[in-house]
Design a protein around this motif. Sequence first.
Motif, short mmCIF file in Angstrom:
data_model
loop_
_atom_site.label_atom_id
_atom_site.label_comp_id
_atom_site.label_asym_id
_atom_site.label_seq_id
_atom_site.Cartn_x
_atom_site.Cartn_y
_atom_site.Cartn_z
N LYS A 250 0.82 -1.20 0.00
CA LYS A 250 0.00 0.00 0.00
C LYS A 250 0.87 1.26 0.00
CE LYS A 250 -3.94 2.11 2.45
NZ LYS A 250 -4.98 1.84 1.41
N ILE A 251 2.02 1.16 0.68
CA ILE A 251 2.90 2.32 0.85
C ILE A 251 4.34 1.94 0.51
CG2 ILE A 251 3.83 3.98 2.52
CD1 ILE A 251 1.27 3.54 4.16
N SER A 252 5.02 2.84 -0.14
CA SER A 252 6.47 2.72 -0.30
C SER A 252 7.12 3.84 0.50
CB SER A 252 6.88 2.86 -1.78
OG SER A 252 6.35 1.81 -2.56
N VAL A 253 8.01 3.48 1.41
CA VAL A 253 8.76 4.46 2.19
C VAL A 253 10.11 4.65 1.51
CG1 VAL A 253 9.77 5.03 4.42
CG2 VAL A 253 7.61 3.78 4.32
N VAL A 254 10.36 5.85 1.03
CA VAL A 254 11.59 6.16 0.31
C VAL A 254 12.50 6.99 1.21
CG1 VAL A 254 12.60 7.31 -1.70
CG2 VAL A 254 10.43 6.07 -1.92
N ILE A 255 13.74 6.51 1.38
CA ILE A 255 14.72 7.20 2.24
C ILE A 255 15.94 7.55 1.41
CG2 ILE A 255 16.11 7.05 4.34
CD1 ILE A 255 14.33 4.74 5.26
N LYS B 255 1.80 -2.22 8.93
CA LYS B 255 2.84 -3.08 8.36
C LYS B 255 2.84 -3.16 6.83
CE LYS B 255 4.23 -4.48 12.46
NZ LYS B 255 5.56 -4.06 12.98
N ASP B 256 1.81 -2.64 6.17
CA ASP B 256 1.69 -2.83 4.73
C ASP B 256 2.53 -1.80 3.96
OD1 ASP B 256 0.91 -3.68 2.25
OD2 ASP B 256 -1.16 -2.97 2.40
N PHE B 257 3.84 -1.92 4.09
CA PHE B 257 4.74 -0.99 3.41
C PHE B 257 6.05 -1.67 3.07
CE2 PHE B 257 5.92 -0.57 7.84
CZ PHE B 257 7.31 -0.44 7.82
N GLU C 98 0.26 2.72 -3.84
CA GLU C 98 -0.76 3.76 -3.90
C GLU C 98 -0.25 5.06 -3.28
OE1 GLU C 98 -5.32 4.53 -2.19
OE2 GLU C 98 -4.23 2.68 -1.71
N TYR C 99 0.50 4.92 -2.17
CA TYR C 99 1.04 6.07 -1.46
C TYR C 99 2.56 5.98 -1.39
CZ TYR C 99 -3.79 6.45 0.31
OH TYR C 99 -5.16 6.55 0.42
N VAL C 100 3.20 7.14 -1.29
CA VAL C 100 4.65 7.20 -1.14
C VAL C 100 4.97 8.08 0.07
CG1 VAL C 100 6.84 7.95 -2.14
CG2 VAL C 100 5.09 6.91 -3.60
N PHE D 87 3.79 12.38 3.49
CA PHE D 87 2.98 11.27 2.98
C PHE D 87 2.28 11.74 1.70
CE2 PHE D 87 -0.58 8.41 2.73
CZ PHE D 87 -0.20 7.25 3.39
N TYR D 88 2.64 11.18 0.55
CA TYR D 88 2.16 11.64 -0.74
C TYR D 88 1.21 10.65 -1.41
CZ TYR D 88 5.91 15.12 -0.55
OH TYR D 88 6.73 16.16 -0.17
N ARG D 89 0.20 11.20 -2.06
CA ARG D 89 -0.65 10.41 -2.94
C ARG D 89 0.09 10.25 -4.27
NH1 ARG D 89 -6.07 9.69 -2.16
NH2 ARG D 89 -6.24 11.51 -0.79
N ARG D 90 0.15 9.03 -4.79
CA ARG D 90 0.91 8.82 -6.02
C ARG D 90 0.36 9.66 -7.17
NH1 ARG D 90 4.58 5.69 -8.10
NH2 ARG D 90 4.72 4.45 -6.22
N SER D 91 -0.94 9.79 -7.25
CA SER D 91 -1.54 10.57 -8.33
C SER D 91 -1.06 12.02 -8.29
CB SER D 91 -3.06 10.51 -8.26
OG SER D 91 -3.53 10.95 -6.99
N PHE D 92 -0.84 12.54 -7.08
CA PHE D 92 -0.31 13.90 -6.95
C PHE D 92 1.11 13.98 -7.51
CE2 PHE D 92 2.64 16.45 -4.39
CZ PHE D 92 2.17 17.73 -4.66
N LEU D 93 1.96 13.02 -7.16
CA LEU D 93 3.34 13.03 -7.63
C LEU D 93 3.40 12.89 -9.14
CD1 LEU D 93 4.89 10.73 -4.88
CD2 LEU D 93 5.29 13.18 -5.15
N GLU D 94 2.52 12.07 -9.71
CA GLU D 94 2.52 11.88 -11.15
C GLU D 94 2.03 13.13 -11.88
OE1 GLU D 94 0.17 8.38 -11.67
OE2 GLU D 94 1.85 7.02 -11.25
N GLU D 95 0.96 13.74 -11.39
CA GLU D 95 0.41 14.91 -12.07
C GLU D 95 1.34 16.12 -11.94
OE1 GLU D 95 -3.71 17.54 -12.46
OE2 GLU D 95 -3.58 15.95 -10.95
#
Length: 282
Positions: free
Chosen positions: A21-26, A48-50, A99-101, A185-193
Amino acid sequence: MALKEDLETAMINSSDQIRFKISVVIPNFNGMRWLPGCLKALFDQEFKDFSVILVDNNSSDNSVDWIKKNYPLVEILSLDYNSGFASAVNYGINSSQSEYVVLINTDTVPKKNWLLKLVEIMDDCGQEIGCLSSKMLNMQNPETIENAGDIFTFQGAAIKRGHGLPANNYSKVEEILSPCAGAAFYRRSFLEESGGFDELFFAYLEDIDIGLRGRILGYRYLFVPEAEILHYGHGGGLPHAQYVRYITRNRLLVFLKNIPFKLLLKHLPSFLYGQFYFLVAY
């Protein structure tokens, strides 16, 4: 600015990985001092779904080897040069499928329910909410705010909302100008647009830039007070001379890219005063 074309080859085929559901990018550059605390707290999360993607900017402190040994579940993307914050996080975002980043700095320690509180709020929000801001607490004095969202003035000052004030003063979910990408915490659609982070910024103010670009597209952002995370503040920052160079250039870029000419003309005295002030201050 679009995500770099030369990073597209790093994209992972969705059939080859579990969809979280989530990708945590460091982003990491010689973050060995901070990584043990950051990763332990991250893997102790109630939610835990990340997955965790660490993008290494050619570190020389053996932090990558330490992660491979102690946290083999962390996906490591290694670069052969220091690409800066913006490019590194774009690389990680491009390599994820969720879905989320979430973006966090190495010099952070999230509370156990940090990620859960962010997910709960975002799941209940409309699509116009592009990003959520954490309640970033001063690691050296957790009773005070380190950052509760970013403010940008017509003088060109980037201000940490609530910095140094009692944390209890910030207890409501409320709209902010832009989140700090050190724990956002970002919505993927926001990052793409929005096209992702502008890599020309390298480091500093790239989160305000993407925040303003998102606002132009109609997105809004919320501060989530229950999503608490400790932050040292510039624990992984650049030397002072480089900081001054980037912050000065990027301040002007934010204005040139995002502020309409008529609005800038209206506030020209404030803008000029700000540039003179920073010239003297630095």
